[in-house]
Design a protein around this motif. Sequence first.
Motif, PDB file in Angstrom:
ATOM      1  N   PHE A  67       0.843  -1.287  -0.179  1.00  0.00           N
ATOM      2  CA  PHE A  67      -0.063  -0.127  -0.022  1.00  0.00           C
ATOM      3  C   PHE A  67       0.834   1.298  -0.040  1.00  0.00           C
ATOM      4  O   PHE A  67       1.947   1.019   0.529  1.00  0.00           O
ATOM      5  CB  PHE A  67      -1.064   0.017   1.231  1.00  0.00           C
ATOM      6  CG  PHE A  67      -2.184  -0.861   1.022  1.00  0.00           C
ATOM      7  CD1 PHE A  67      -3.339  -0.313   0.641  1.00  0.00           C
ATOM      8  CD2 PHE A  67      -2.063  -2.360   1.456  1.00  0.00           C
ATOM      9  CE1 PHE A  67      -4.448  -0.851   0.482  1.00  0.00           C
ATOM     10  CE2 PHE A  67      -3.390  -2.993   1.059  1.00  0.00           C
ATOM     11  CZ  PHE A  67      -4.434  -2.309   0.828  1.00  0.00           C
ATOM     12  N   ALA A  68       0.260   2.381  -0.460  1.00  0.00           N
ATOM     13  CA  ALA A  68       1.343   3.685  -0.719  1.00  0.00           C
ATOM     14  C   ALA A  68       1.519   4.084   0.717  1.00  0.00           C
ATOM     15  O   ALA A  68       0.807   4.047   1.595  1.00  0.00           O
ATOM     16  CB  ALA A  68       0.404   4.658  -1.269  1.00  0.00           C
ATOM     17  N   LEU A  69       2.901   4.535   0.925  1.00  0.00           N
ATOM     18  CA  LEU A  69       3.451   4.911   2.122  1.00  0.00           C
ATOM     19  C   LEU A  69       2.697   6.397   2.693  1.00  0.00           C
ATOM     20  O   LEU A  69       2.614   6.248   3.760  1.00  0.00           O
ATOM     21  CB  LEU A  69       4.877   5.126   2.047  1.00  0.00           C
ATOM     22  CG  LEU A  69       5.713   3.939   1.790  1.00  0.00           C
ATOM     23  CD1 LEU A  69       7.025   4.228   1.806  1.00  0.00           C
ATOM     24  CD2 LEU A  69       5.583   2.774   2.846  1.00  0.00           C
ATOM     25  N   ARG A  70       2.065   6.988   1.723  1.00  0.00           N
ATOM     26  CA  ARG A  70       1.445   8.117   2.221  1.00  0.00           C
ATOM     27  C   ARG A  70       0.259   7.800   3.099  1.00  0.00           C
ATOM     28  O   ARG A  70       0.052   8.570   4.000  1.00  0.00           O
ATOM     29  CB  ARG A  70       1.113   9.087   1.150  1.00  0.00           C
ATOM     30  CG  ARG A  70       0.101   8.450   0.325  1.00  0.00           C
ATOM     31  CD  ARG A  70      -0.441   9.188  -1.220  1.00  0.00           C
ATOM     32  NE  ARG A  70      -1.036   8.699  -2.059  1.00  0.00           N
ATOM     33  CZ  ARG A  70      -0.699   8.065  -3.169  1.00  0.00           C
ATOM     34  NH1 ARG A  70       0.595   7.754  -3.223  1.00  0.00           N
ATOM     35  NH2 ARG A  70      -1.696   7.465  -3.863  1.00  0.00           N
ATOM     36  N   TRP A  71      -0.217   6.518   2.820  1.00  0.00           N
ATOM     37  CA  TRP A  71      -1.645   6.273   3.778  1.00  0.00           C
ATOM     38  C   TRP A  71      -1.060   5.877   5.153  1.00  0.00           C
ATOM     39  O   TRP A  71      -2.047   6.358   6.160  1.00  0.00           O
ATOM     40  CB  TRP A  71      -2.551   5.329   2.942  1.00  0.00           C
ATOM     41  CG  TRP A  71      -2.801   5.850   1.777  1.00  0.00           C
ATOM     42  CD1 TRP A  71      -2.730   5.047   0.275  1.00  0.00           C
ATOM     43  CD2 TRP A  71      -3.448   7.131   1.228  1.00  0.00           C
ATOM     44  NE1 TRP A  71      -3.129   5.654  -0.544  1.00  0.00           N
ATOM     45  CE2 TRP A  71      -3.752   6.625  -0.271  1.00  0.00           C
ATOM     46  CE3 TRP A  71      -3.848   8.040   1.780  1.00  0.00           C
ATOM     47  CZ2 TRP A  71      -4.169   7.933  -1.093  1.00  0.00           C
ATOM     48  CZ3 TRP A  71      -4.423   9.198   1.183  1.00  0.00           C
ATOM     49  CH2 TRP A  71      -4.704   8.857  -0.235  1.00  0.00           C
ATOM     50  N   PHE A  72      -0.095   5.296   5.202  1.00  0.00           N
ATOM     51  CA  PHE A  72       0.736   5.043   6.403  1.00  0.00           C
ATOM     52  C   PHE A  72       0.747   6.303   7.302  1.00  0.00           C
ATOM     53  O   PHE A  72       0.618   6.435   8.624  1.00  0.00           O
ATOM     54  CB  PHE A  72       1.797   4.245   6.412  1.00  0.00           C
ATOM     55  CG  PHE A  72       1.496   2.668   5.888  1.00  0.00           C
ATOM     56  CD1 PHE A  72       0.903   1.668   6.786  1.00  0.00           C
ATOM     57  CD2 PHE A  72       1.555   2.414   4.634  1.00  0.00           C
ATOM     58  CE1 PHE A  72       0.788   0.440   6.252  1.00  0.00           C
ATOM     59  CE2 PHE A  72       1.435   1.017   4.161  1.00  0.00           C
ATOM     60  CZ  PHE A  72       1.096   0.267   5.034  1.00  0.00           C
ATOM     61  N   ALA A  73       1.455   7.144   6.511  1.00  0.00           N
ATOM     62  CA  ALA A  73       1.922   8.568   7.230  1.00  0.00           C
ATOM     63  C   ALA A  73       0.712   9.291   7.701  1.00  0.00           C
ATOM     64  O   ALA A  73       0.554   9.572   8.846  1.00  0.00           O
ATOM     65  CB  ALA A  73       2.575   9.274   6.272  1.00  0.00           C
ATOM     66  N   LEU A  74      -0.317   9.230   6.700  1.00  0.00           N
ATOM     67  CA  LEU A  74      -1.631  10.009   7.107  1.00  0.00           C
ATOM     68  C   LEU A  74      -2.175   9.113   8.263  1.00  0.00           C
ATOM     69  O   LEU A  74      -2.833   9.935   9.283  1.00  0.00           O
ATOM     70  CB  LEU A  74      -2.482   9.848   6.012  1.00  0.00           C
ATOM     71  CG  LEU A  74      -4.095  10.602   6.222  1.00  0.00           C
ATOM     72  CD1 LEU A  74      -3.868  11.910   6.437  1.00  0.00           C
ATOM     73  CD2 LEU A  74      -5.058  10.250   4.755  1.00  0.00           C
TER      74      LEU A  74
END
Length: 325
Positions: free
Chosen positions: A193-200
């Motif tokens: 999964f895209a890392l930006r969603w983990f950061a969010l």
Amino acid sequence: MLHRLKDILADFFRQADLVLLALCCVATLYGMALIASASSYMGMAKVLRYVGVQGAALLLGVCVYIALSMVDFELLMKKWKWLVLFNIVFIGLLLTPFGVSDNTGNTAWLKFPGIPVSIGPAEVVKISFVLLLAKQIEWLRLEKRDLKSFRAALFAAGHTFLLMGYYFVISGDMGNALVFFFIFLAMAFAAGFALRWFALLLGGGGAAMAAVFLLNLVPSSMKYMLDRFVVVFDHSYDPLGKGWQQSRSLLAIGSGGVLGQGYLQGTQTHSSYKTNLPARHTDLIFAVCGEELGLVGCLLVMVLLAAIIVRVLIVARRAETPFQS
């Protein structure tokens, strides 16, 4: 019948990962030795009971391992709706007379007549949850070819949060509810999964928790949960109350030094006062290890657990399909 049994065992030895099984068995036997020491202050009858339960669980676990190694999970997941129903019903049993509370007030265990041990529904449901989430992620990857969009991330996270909320509302057990969340994080990261969603997710969640803490928005009925987080980071916080278990476990581990005080020789472990080292044969078993076997014994625990994780990753890399990995 004998010929059939031989065929089953032959299939098992051909398909199963015996290294992983051996590592798990060694870790369990190590834990049983620590439990024997930690429970000895209560008398031999308790030692035999606690160690006996773990021994029975080990044998049962090996049998389940053999059985599951022969299951075609690809075929099983065609009936995924039944697994969803199983999760809902099994957790829902906590609302029946079979549901029992622990010493924290959480109704997180099932006690059935004729069965000498309690069953934690969360521990059983974690297996079916992993299977369902793996199938869901595989579907997103292969059918939708989409693991990067917000919609895909929300679809997988929604499954997790619904189960977490359902379990927490019924049981009140936030600890196990959070385990489902961390399982989701690990599987989503491994899937790509895209890392930006983990950061969010982590950034937003962290900010929300900080706001709740700083603005004192925690309901009084849930303050004990916040206290359990605070004592992890602030060792001086209520050392005679909420932080008692942590302060006693740190004292036990620190007193063990490099080589420990000796097996069956721990001062806190063998104190006749139950509160000297609370829950020493369960939650604080690592403190028992530190006191009696020292840094060397603690490192052995970590090495065994790390070896199990590494072996699981090796098995996953050899899987034939994304779902199996």
